[in-house]
Write an enzyme that holds these catalytic residues in place. Structure first.
Site, mmCIF file in Angstrom:
data_model
loop_
_atom_site.group_PDB
_atom_site.id
_atom_site.type_symbol
_atom_site.label_atom_id
_atom_site.label_comp_id
_atom_site.label_asym_id
_atom_site.label_seq_id
_atom_site.Cartn_x
_atom_site.Cartn_y
_atom_site.Cartn_z
ATOM 1 N N SER A 89 0.869 -1.184 -0.074
ATOM 2 C CA SER A 89 -0.024 0.051 -0.159
ATOM 3 C C SER A 89 0.839 1.204 0.011
ATOM 4 O O SER A 89 2.064 1.352 0.708
ATOM 5 C CB SER A 89 -0.824 -0.016 1.240
ATOM 6 O OG SER A 89 -1.806 1.090 1.151
ATOM 7 N N LYS A 164 -5.706 4.132 4.176
ATOM 8 C CA LYS A 164 -5.635 2.874 4.911
ATOM 9 C C LYS A 164 -7.267 2.452 5.433
ATOM 10 O O LYS A 164 -7.483 1.282 5.359
ATOM 11 C CB LYS A 164 -4.740 3.147 6.160
ATOM 12 C CG LYS A 164 -3.185 3.282 5.861
ATOM 13 C CD LYS A 164 -2.916 2.046 4.876
ATOM 14 C CE LYS A 164 -2.454 1.008 5.827
ATOM 15 N NZ LYS A 164 -1.596 -0.094 4.813
ATOM 16 N N VAL A 190 5.931 2.133 13.429
ATOM 17 C CA VAL A 190 6.757 0.752 13.320
ATOM 18 C C VAL A 190 8.282 1.262 13.465
ATOM 19 O O VAL A 190 8.796 1.869 12.833
ATOM 20 C CB VAL A 190 6.540 0.066 12.205
ATOM 21 C CG1 VAL A 190 7.348 -1.223 12.202
ATOM 22 C CG2 VAL A 190 4.823 -0.379 12.210
#
Length: 264
Positions: A89, A164, A190
């Protein structure tokens, strides 16, 4: 425990930061992995990064070319596949010029993957979503968000959060329509080991801080999660029947400011 069945798992966006660690975890557990790439010339680069992550035998890894903007190639990618982990994505580091194109690419990618999975008889698909599909656009938000919460698309949210959210909504709609077992993983910011030139946009912010490209410390804080834990959660979502139909927010539970990061 080693998986002796040698099931083949398709991982989309094989050169991406999260996908890299998912593939490493899959190979270490005894799965065959097929990774999608937009550019096949990156195969050796991907293997080099995976070697940094502890993989020395690439017998059970192969690559196939696909693109989030094109339906061609997805049926071929699904041939002989048992399950899919759809990671690919557009991200803030690799985004198209137009915001609406970023959203369209994310949604189209889900459509192409789910349609091809249905046609190939794939039983389960795990989607990599993001916490941005939960916590954005809320004027009056709860103290603690849960997987039952969704981002408010009526609010002026950024293109990444919108992409998203809408892509995950499309995923759940198609999973139900096609009779596919679905699960989604929603990482917060992350972080983790850097294996090569591809790393998370969260890590990029730290890199900019180290290189003096962040002129001031923004008064912001984020929840963080280790990329290896994100990979492990994807495998649990892939393997556990209890995961079917569930969303999983991936977080360490620690909310860290830029100021605190600078002190580390």
């Amino acid at each position: 425990m080693t998986n002796t069945n040698k099931k083949t798992i398709l991982v989309t966006g094989g050169s991406g930061y999260i996908a890299m660690f998912i593939m490493i975890a899959l190979l270490k557990k005894g799965y065959r992995v097929r990774a999608t790439l937009r550019t096949m010339s990156r195969q050796e680069e991907v293997k080099k990064m995976m070697a940094q992550g502890g993989i020395s035998d690439f017998t059970d890894l192969d690559f196939v070319q696909t693109d989030l903007t094109k339906e061609e190639g997805w049926s071929q990618a699904m041939t002989g596949v048992d399950s899919v982990i759809h990671v690919a994505s557009p991200t803030p580091l690799q985004r198209p010029d137009a915001d609406d194109l970023m959203v369209k690419m994310a949604i189209d990618g889900v459509k192409f993957v789910m349609k091809a999975a249905k046609q190939a008889g794939v039983k389960r698909v795990v989607l990599t979503s993001a916490s941005g599909a939960v916590l954005a656009g809320h004027k009056h938000h709860p103290e603690i968000f849960t997987e039952k919460d969704w981002t408010n698309l009526d609010a002026p949210i950024n293109a990444y959060q919108r992409s998203k959210t809408m892509a995950e909504m499309e995923f759940w709609k198609l999973a139900e329509a096609y009779g596919i077992e679905g699960a989604s993983v929603l990482p917060t910011a992350v972080m983790g080991p850097i294996l090569g030139n591809d790393f998370s946009h969260s890590s990029a912010a730290i890199k900019n801080m180290f290189e003096g490209k962040m002129p001031r410390l923004l008064n912001l804080a984020f929840d963080y999660v280790d990329v290896r834990d994100v990979a492990d959660l994807h495998l649990l979502a892939l393997e556990k029947n209890e995961a079917i139909g569930q969303r999983f927010i991936a977080t360490s539970g620690q909310n860290i400011t830029y100021k605190k990061q600078a002190e580390f």
